[in-house]
Scaffold this motif. Structure first.
Motif, PDB file in Angstrom:
ATOM      1  N   ASP A 194       0.862  -1.178   0.000  1.00  0.00           N
ATOM      2  CA  ASP A 194       0.000   0.000   0.000  1.00  0.00           C
ATOM      3  C   ASP A 194       0.902   1.232   0.000  1.00  0.00           C
ATOM      4  O   ASP A 194       1.344   1.690   1.044  1.00  0.00           O
ATOM      5  CB  ASP A 194      -0.892  -0.020   1.252  1.00  0.00           C
ATOM      6  CG  ASP A 194      -1.828   1.178   1.280  1.00  0.00           C
ATOM      7  OD1 ASP A 194      -1.722   2.039   0.373  1.00  0.00           O
ATOM      8  OD2 ASP A 194      -2.653   1.248   2.213  1.00  0.00           O
ATOM      9  N   ASN A 195       1.165   1.769  -1.185  1.00  0.00           N
ATOM     10  CA  ASN A 195       2.166   2.843  -1.243  1.00  0.00           C
ATOM     11  C   ASN A 195       1.623   4.223  -0.877  1.00  0.00           C
ATOM     12  O   ASN A 195       2.311   5.211  -0.957  1.00  0.00           O
ATOM     13  CB  ASN A 195       2.882   2.874  -2.603  1.00  0.00           C
ATOM     14  CG  ASN A 195       1.958   3.250  -3.721  1.00  0.00           C
ATOM     15  OD1 ASN A 195       0.757   3.061  -3.602  1.00  0.00           O
ATOM     16  ND2 ASN A 195       2.489   3.788  -4.807  1.00  0.00           N
ATOM     17  N   LYS A 196       0.370   4.241  -0.430  1.00  0.00           N
ATOM     18  CA  LYS A 196      -0.187   5.509   0.084  1.00  0.00           C
ATOM     19  C   LYS A 196      -0.012   5.577   1.610  1.00  0.00           C
ATOM     20  O   LYS A 196      -0.057   6.635   2.210  1.00  0.00           O
ATOM     21  CB  LYS A 196      -1.691   5.624  -0.236  1.00  0.00           C
ATOM     22  CG  LYS A 196      -1.997   5.673  -1.728  1.00  0.00           C
ATOM     23  CD  LYS A 196      -1.912   7.102  -2.285  1.00  0.00           C
ATOM     24  CE  LYS A 196      -2.155   7.156  -3.775  1.00  0.00           C
ATOM     25  NZ  LYS A 196      -1.022   6.692  -4.593  1.00  0.00           N
ATOM     26  N   LYS A 197       0.165   4.418   2.203  1.00  0.00           N
ATOM     27  CA  LYS A 197       0.227   4.333   3.674  1.00  0.00           C
ATOM     28  C   LYS A 197       1.638   4.638   4.172  1.00  0.00           C
ATOM     29  O   LYS A 197       2.609   4.205   3.574  1.00  0.00           O
ATOM     30  CB  LYS A 197      -0.163   2.904   4.071  1.00  0.00           C
ATOM     31  CG  LYS A 197      -0.663   2.750   5.467  1.00  0.00           C
ATOM     32  CD  LYS A 197      -0.979   1.269   5.744  1.00  0.00           C
ATOM     33  CE  LYS A 197      -0.195   0.739   6.903  1.00  0.00           C
ATOM     34  NZ  LYS A 197       0.867  -0.131   6.753  1.00  0.00           N
ATOM     35  N   ARG A 198       1.720   5.400   5.283  1.00  0.00           N
ATOM     36  CA  ARG A 198       3.043   5.625   5.867  1.00  0.00           C
ATOM     37  C   ARG A 198       3.501   4.380   6.621  1.00  0.00           C
ATOM     38  O   ARG A 198       2.679   3.612   7.112  1.00  0.00           O
ATOM     39  CB  ARG A 198       2.990   6.852   6.777  1.00  0.00           C
ATOM     40  CG  ARG A 198       2.695   8.129   5.981  1.00  0.00           C
ATOM     41  CD  ARG A 198       3.046   9.364   6.775  1.00  0.00           C
ATOM     42  NE  ARG A 198       2.246   9.494   7.979  1.00  0.00           N
ATOM     43  CZ  ARG A 198       2.640  10.165   9.064  1.00  0.00           C
ATOM     44  NH1 ARG A 198       3.822  10.748   9.089  1.00  0.00           N
ATOM     45  NH2 ARG A 198       1.856  10.271  10.116  1.00  0.00           N
ATOM     46  N   LEU A 199       4.815   4.212   6.724  1.00  0.00           N
ATOM     47  CA  LEU A 199       5.342   2.963   7.271  1.00  0.00           C
ATOM     48  C   LEU A 199       5.247   2.896   8.795  1.00  0.00           C
ATOM     49  O   LEU A 199       5.354   3.910   9.486  1.00  0.00           O
ATOM     50  CB  LEU A 199       6.803   2.783   6.862  1.00  0.00           C
ATOM     51  CG  LEU A 199       7.088   2.699   5.372  1.00  0.00           C
ATOM     52  CD1 LEU A 199       8.581   2.508   5.135  1.00  0.00           C
ATOM     53  CD2 LEU A 199       6.299   1.551   4.734  1.00  0.00           C
ATOM     54  N   ASN A 200       5.087   1.682   9.257  1.00  0.00           N
ATOM     55  CA  ASN A 200       5.070   1.378  10.679  1.00  0.00           C
ATOM     56  C   ASN A 200       6.339   0.564  10.956  1.00  0.00           C
ATOM     57  O   ASN A 200       6.447  -0.583  10.533  1.00  0.00           O
ATOM     58  CB  ASN A 200       3.791   0.560  10.959  1.00  0.00           C
ATOM     59  CG  ASN A 200       3.631   0.230  12.420  1.00  0.00           C
ATOM     60  OD1 ASN A 200       4.305   0.819  13.278  1.00  0.00           O
ATOM     61  ND2 ASN A 200       2.745  -0.712  12.720  1.00  0.00           N
TER      62      ASN A 200
ATOM     63  N   ASP B  28       6.057  -2.914   9.090  1.00  0.00           N
ATOM     64  CA  ASP B  28       6.455  -3.000   7.681  1.00  0.00           C
ATOM     65  C   ASP B  28       7.928  -3.331   7.528  1.00  0.00           C
ATOM     66  O   ASP B  28       8.339  -3.925   6.539  1.00  0.00           O
ATOM     67  CB  ASP B  28       6.187  -1.655   6.973  1.00  0.00           C
ATOM     68  CG  ASP B  28       4.717  -1.312   6.971  1.00  0.00           C
ATOM     69  OD1 ASP B  28       3.934  -2.126   6.439  1.00  0.00           O
ATOM     70  OD2 ASP B  28       4.345  -0.266   7.527  1.00  0.00           O
TER      71      ASP B  28
ATOM     72  N   THR C 177       9.860   6.949   1.030  1.00  0.00           N
ATOM     73  CA  THR C 177       8.637   6.506   1.703  1.00  0.00           C
ATOM     74  C   THR C 177       8.595   7.059   3.123  1.00  0.00           C
ATOM     75  O   THR C 177       9.531   6.869   3.902  1.00  0.00           O
ATOM     76  CB  THR C 177       8.560   4.954   1.736  1.00  0.00           C
ATOM     77  OG1 THR C 177       8.679   4.459   0.407  1.00  0.00           O
ATOM     78  CG2 THR C 177       7.241   4.477   2.311  1.00  0.00           C
TER      79      THR C 177
ATOM     80  N   GLY D 231       5.204   6.629   9.459  1.00  0.00           N
ATOM     81  CA  GLY D 231       4.113   7.181  10.266  1.00  0.00           C
ATOM     82  C   GLY D 231       4.246   6.848  11.735  1.00  0.00           C
ATOM     83  O   GLY D 231       3.779   7.572  12.602  1.00  0.00           O
ATOM     84  N   ASN D 232       4.892   5.708  12.013  1.00  0.00           N
ATOM     85  CA  ASN D 232       5.026   5.271  13.407  1.00  0.00           C
ATOM     86  C   ASN D 232       6.337   4.519  13.601  1.00  0.00           C
ATOM     87  O   ASN D 232       6.763   3.759  12.741  1.00  0.00           O
ATOM     88  CB  ASN D 232       3.857   4.346  13.782  1.00  0.00           C
ATOM     89  CG  ASN D 232       3.914   3.924  15.242  1.00  0.00           C
ATOM     90  OD1 ASN D 232       3.940   4.777  16.139  1.00  0.00           O
ATOM     91  ND2 ASN D 232       3.976   2.636  15.491  1.00  0.00           N
TER      92      ASN D 232
ATOM     93  N   ALA E 119       2.279  14.595   7.452  1.00  0.00           N
ATOM     94  CA  ALA E 119       2.031  13.653   6.361  1.00  0.00           C
ATOM     95  C   ALA E 119       1.535  14.396   5.129  1.00  0.00           C
ATOM     96  O   ALA E 119       1.275  15.590   5.179  1.00  0.00           O
ATOM     97  CB  ALA E 119       1.000  12.632   6.806  1.00  0.00           C
TER      98      ALA E 119
END
Ligand code: PLP
Length: 345
Positions: free
Chosen positions: A163-169, A209, A294, A297-298, A311
């Motif tokens: 999911d390349n819209k989601k920020r990485l965890n 991720d 990329t 996000g967390n 973001a």
């Protein structure tokens, strides 16, 4: 070589998986001497002795670069000479007969030209190019072997993270190191990736991720993730871990440093980056040929989640990515001379 059809490729749903293409480049080196000029052969499996140096002692290194179809309706390579330089130093570090710059670039170009129709349409992805070299000769005792094989294969790819819209965890691992400062972390050696497989797998099983590795000689400092370099932004200062031996000198890392400095007027520092700075950042992002730029996000550290601020469009990561992709897709002027066209417009 003209066999092979691209009809089976679903350009709209490319992931980061192997798609077999028409052909690959194949060259050998005997008795540890000079590399012999290779040639293009059909893509396929290879035979290997069970005693091969690569299987027993991990004598293998690889590279990764991409070809892009651009706005000018041609195919280009992005800074392949940096991959050539890194391949040179990786081969030296692993006692593999050195792959020279011209030899490397010619192999890439021949492979790309024979598979050029596998380059995704503009905006649908890119053609990932994987040069790989390994010890083919047998060894029972620990030593560099006498025979080597060099292959270049390609694969059309889409985004690395699904999911390349989601920020990485991301999870900071305190249980494993990826590489030691005086080890082979700064070479693109296959063994570095096997070292990261267990921490990566465990992290993914827990919903992360990827993994942030700490520096093996000072665990208060961060190194990189399993497949990309890390950047930390605070105010106008963009920090990235300096190349101390355990970190791969990324082509994208270098490109982002130059874009941030010359185009975005950020103050870039290649330095020690501490966990405290990581957790206190306005933005964190990772960079690599596969991951591009990329956002994170967390970050989870010692069981605690740390949500990272900014973001979307406003983020520097997004702006850097836009400029980088703009140059790679010839949407914006390339002020750095990073583009090498391969097919005529
Ligand atoms: C461990 C590691 N660090 C960093 C990178 C980024 O390097 P590059 O930008 O040259 O792809 C990669 C990707 O290849 C990598 O595997």
């Amino acid at each position: 070589m003209d066999s092979g059809s691209i009809d089976f490729i679903d350009w709209d749903n490319l992931g980061f998986d192997v798609v077999e293409t028409r052909s690959m480049y194949y060259a050998t080196c005997h008795k540890k001497k000079e590399w012999e000029e290779g040639n293009i052969i059909p893509y396929g499996t290879i035979e290997l002795s069970p005693a091969a140096g690569v299987l027993n002692y991990g004598q293998g290194v690889f590279e990764g670069t991409k070809a892009f179809r651009t706005m000018k309706d041609r195919v280009i390579l992005f800074r392949p000479e940096l991959n050539a330089t890194r391949m040179g130093s990786s081969t030296r570090r692993l006692c593999i007969p050195e792959i020279g710059k011209d030899f490397f670039l010619s192999a890439i170009e021949q492979t790309l030209i024979d598979n050029i129709d596998y380059t995704p349409p503009l905006g649908k992805g890119s053609l990932y190019i994987r040069p790989i070299v390994w010890g083919t000769g047998p060894a029972l005792g620990v030593k560099p072997v006498d025979e080597y094989t060099f292959i270049v294969f390609v694969s059309p790819v889409g985004p690395y993270f699904k999911d390349n819209k989601k920020r990485l965890n991301l999870l900071v691992t305190e249980d494993y190191h990826r590489a030691a400062p005086k080890g082979i972390g700064n070479a693109k050696a296959i063994g570095n990736y096997s070292a990261s497989l267990l921490p990566l797998t465990r992290a993914k099983e827990s919903g992360f991720d990827d993994v942030i590795f700490l520096n093996a000689s000072n665990e208060n400092m961060i190194d990189e993730i399993s497949s990309a370099n890390l950047f930390v932004l605070k105010g106008n200062i963009l920090k990235t871990p300096h190349l101390g031996g355990s970190i791969l000198p990324g082509v994208t890392r270098d490109s982002v440093i130059k874009i941030a400095d010359k185009i975005m007027n950020l103050k870039v520092q290649e330095t020690d980056v501490t966990i405290e700075e990581l957790l206190d950042a306005d933005e964190i992002f990772c960079t690599g040929t596969a991951v591009v730029v990329t956002s994170v996000g967390n970050v989870s550290f010692q069981g605690e989640d740390h949500m990272i601020g900014i973001a979307g469009e406003r983020s520097k990561a997004e702006q850097l990515k836009k400029i980088l992709l703009g140059i790679q897709q010839e949407e914006i002027e390339d002020p750095f001379g990073w583009i090498t066209p391969v097919s005529a417009p």
